[in-house]
Design a protein around this motif. Structure first.
Motif, mmCIF file in Angstrom:
data_model
loop_
_atom_site.group_PDB
_atom_site.id
_atom_site.type_symbol
_atom_site.label_atom_id
_atom_site.label_comp_id
_atom_site.label_asym_id
_atom_site.label_seq_id
_atom_site.Cartn_x
_atom_site.Cartn_y
_atom_site.Cartn_z
ATOM 1 N N CYS A 29 -55.218 2.641 49.480
ATOM 2 C CA CYS A 29 -56.631 2.969 49.693
ATOM 3 C C CYS A 29 -57.396 1.727 50.143
ATOM 4 O O CYS A 29 -58.162 1.788 51.111
ATOM 5 C CB CYS A 29 -57.248 3.537 48.420
ATOM 6 S SG CYS A 29 -56.814 5.249 48.085
ATOM 7 N N GLN A 33 -59.178 1.148 53.771
ATOM 8 C CA GLN A 33 -60.590 0.801 53.898
ATOM 9 C C GLN A 33 -60.756 -0.394 54.834
ATOM 10 O O GLN A 33 -61.627 -0.389 55.711
ATOM 11 C CB GLN A 33 -61.187 0.486 52.524
ATOM 12 C CG GLN A 33 -61.246 1.679 51.615
ATOM 13 C CD GLN A 33 -61.368 1.310 50.149
ATOM 14 O OE1 GLN A 33 -61.467 0.143 49.777
ATOM 15 N NE2 GLN A 33 -61.359 2.323 49.301
ATOM 16 N N ILE A 36 -59.974 0.687 58.534
ATOM 17 C CA ILE A 36 -61.033 1.531 59.091
ATOM 18 C C ILE A 36 -62.289 0.714 59.361
ATOM 19 O O ILE A 36 -62.879 0.805 60.432
ATOM 20 C CB ILE A 36 -61.302 2.730 58.158
ATOM 21 C CG1 ILE A 36 -60.091 3.682 58.207
ATOM 22 C CG2 ILE A 36 -62.595 3.453 58.535
ATOM 23 C CD1 ILE A 36 -60.084 4.735 57.138
ATOM 24 N N ARG A 37 -62.689 -0.100 58.417
ATOM 25 C CA ARG A 37 -63.919 -0.885 58.589
ATOM 26 C C ARG A 37 -63.793 -1.892 59.731
ATOM 27 O O ARG A 37 -64.727 -2.104 60.482
ATOM 28 C CB ARG A 37 -64.258 -1.627 57.302
ATOM 29 C CG ARG A 37 -65.464 -2.561 57.489
ATOM 30 C CD ARG A 37 -65.813 -3.296 56.232
ATOM 31 N NE ARG A 37 -66.759 -2.482 55.479
ATOM 32 C CZ ARG A 37 -66.828 -2.449 54.163
ATOM 33 N NH1 ARG A 37 -65.993 -3.152 53.442
ATOM 34 N NH2 ARG A 37 -67.729 -1.710 53.565
ATOM 35 N N THR A 72 -68.849 12.013 57.985
ATOM 36 C CA THR A 72 -67.513 12.030 57.376
ATOM 37 C C THR A 72 -66.475 12.133 58.476
ATOM 38 O O THR A 72 -66.591 12.964 59.383
ATOM 39 C CB THR A 72 -67.371 13.208 56.394
ATOM 40 O OG1 THR A 72 -68.383 13.083 55.383
ATOM 41 C CG2 THR A 72 -65.998 13.233 55.755
ATOM 42 N N ARG A 87 -59.781 10.010 54.309
ATOM 43 C CA ARG A 87 -61.137 10.508 54.503
ATOM 44 C C ARG A 87 -62.090 9.343 54.297
ATOM 45 O O ARG A 87 -61.932 8.558 53.357
ATOM 46 C CB ARG A 87 -61.463 11.602 53.488
ATOM 47 C CG ARG A 87 -62.862 12.191 53.684
ATOM 48 C CD ARG A 87 -63.377 12.936 52.475
ATOM 49 N NE ARG A 87 -63.573 12.006 51.381
ATOM 50 C CZ ARG A 87 -63.057 12.165 50.154
ATOM 51 N NH1 ARG A 87 -62.308 13.202 49.871
ATOM 52 N NH2 ARG A 87 -63.297 11.267 49.214
ATOM 53 N N SER A 88 -63.073 9.220 55.180
ATOM 54 C CA SER A 88 -64.001 8.106 55.104
ATOM 55 C C SER A 88 -65.395 8.568 55.475
ATOM 56 O O SER A 88 -65.571 9.376 56.380
ATOM 57 C CB SER A 88 -63.539 7.001 56.058
ATOM 58 O OG SER A 88 -64.285 5.851 55.870
ATOM 59 N N TRP A 90 -69.103 7.232 56.707
ATOM 60 C CA TRP A 90 -69.880 6.144 57.301
ATOM 61 C C TRP A 90 -71.357 6.423 57.096
ATOM 62 O O TRP A 90 -71.807 7.570 57.186
ATOM 63 C CB TRP A 90 -69.604 6.057 58.799
ATOM 64 C CG TRP A 90 -68.254 5.544 59.141
ATOM 65 C CD1 TRP A 90 -67.110 6.276 59.298
ATOM 66 C CD2 TRP A 90 -67.905 4.186 59.393
ATOM 67 N NE1 TRP A 90 -66.069 5.449 59.618
ATOM 68 C CE2 TRP A 90 -66.527 4.160 59.691
ATOM 69 C CE3 TRP A 90 -68.618 2.995 59.397
ATOM 70 C CZ2 TRP A 90 -65.854 2.993 59.995
ATOM 71 C CZ3 TRP A 90 -67.939 1.823 59.701
ATOM 72 C CH2 TRP A 90 -66.568 1.826 59.990
ATOM 73 N N LEU A 95 -69.155 1.561 55.887
ATOM 74 C CA LEU A 95 -68.577 2.545 54.989
ATOM 75 C C LEU A 95 -69.493 2.745 53.790
ATOM 76 O O LEU A 95 -70.022 1.786 53.225
ATOM 77 C CB LEU A 95 -67.195 2.085 54.512
ATOM 78 C CG LEU A 95 -66.147 1.946 55.611
ATOM 79 C CD1 LEU A 95 -64.838 1.425 55.027
ATOM 80 C CD2 LEU A 95 -65.921 3.261 56.327
ATOM 81 N N LEU A 99 -66.608 2.595 47.704
ATOM 82 C CA LEU A 99 -65.474 2.859 48.591
ATOM 83 C C LEU A 99 -64.399 3.693 47.922
ATOM 84 O O LEU A 99 -63.760 4.522 48.571
ATOM 85 C CB LEU A 99 -64.874 1.541 49.086
ATOM 86 C CG LEU A 99 -65.755 0.744 50.045
ATOM 87 C CD1 LEU A 99 -65.067 -0.565 50.416
ATOM 88 C CD2 LEU A 99 -66.099 1.536 51.282
ATOM 89 N N HIS A 102 -65.574 7.226 48.585
ATOM 90 C CA HIS A 102 -65.881 7.712 49.922
ATOM 91 C C HIS A 102 -64.890 7.306 51.011
ATOM 92 O O HIS A 102 -65.008 7.787 52.137
ATOM 93 C CB HIS A 102 -67.294 7.273 50.311
ATOM 94 C CG HIS A 102 -68.343 7.853 49.412
ATOM 95 N ND1 HIS A 102 -68.597 9.198 49.326
ATOM 96 C CD2 HIS A 102 -69.194 7.265 48.533
ATOM 97 C CE1 HIS A 102 -69.555 9.425 48.448
ATOM 98 N NE2 HIS A 102 -69.935 8.264 47.947
ATOM 99 N N THR A 103 -63.954 6.430 50.733
ATOM 100 C CA THR A 103 -62.881 6.124 51.680
ATOM 101 C C THR A 103 -61.599 6.048 50.890
ATOM 102 O O THR A 103 -61.361 5.091 50.145
ATOM 103 C CB THR A 103 -63.135 4.792 52.425
ATOM 104 O OG1 THR A 103 -64.350 4.915 53.175
ATOM 105 C CG2 THR A 103 -61.996 4.479 53.390
#
Length: 129
Positions: A29, A33, A36-37, A72, A87-88, A90, A95, A99, A102-103
């Motif tokens: 996870c 994160q 993705i970020r 989302t 799933r993330s 913004w 983000l 976290l 939500h991510t």
């Protein structure tokens, strides 16, 4: 062990069930994160190739409890060894926090320790964790 990590571990075990959670979940996870970020800013649904893994981003309907301006997204990371869905959410160009809520990794296929370990190895190879 850090108390917040201990609480997250307990929450994850109760949330996803003891059969799905393993030693790689939290690291995967956190690595997701980071990827993705830093590499996959929100935008149009699209796909990328990132260090041998195909990443497909799709905008989804928002979860409940997030700001109206939030977006989302799901990110599908796939290669021969694994397919991981993250799933993330913004909000305002970053983000949404926290976290851990939500991510997060929501699916790993095949549902095996080897697939989760392979994803973890890929994240480490690109210095995400």
């Amino acid at each position: 062990m850090n108390h917040s990590i201990t609480r997250m571990t307990r929450a994850v075990r109760s949330d996803v069930g003891s059969g799905w959670w393993d030693e790689y979940y939290i690291a995967n996870c956190i690595g997701s994160q980071y990827v993705i970020r830093n590499y996959l800013a929100p935008g149009e649904s699209t796909s990328w190739e990132l260090a041998g893994v195909t990443v497909v981003a799709k905008k989804r309907s928002n979860r409940t409890g997030v700001p109206k301006a939030a977006e989302t997204w799901t990110y599908n990371f796939s290669c021969d060894a694994f397919q991981v869905t993250v799933r993330s959410v913004w909000h305002r160009g970053d983000l949404l926090t926290p976290l851990k809520t939500h991510t997060r990794v929501v699916k790993v296929l095949p549902d095996t320790e080897e697939a989760r370990q392979s994803y973890n190895s890929w994240l480490r190879a690109i210095a995400a964790i």
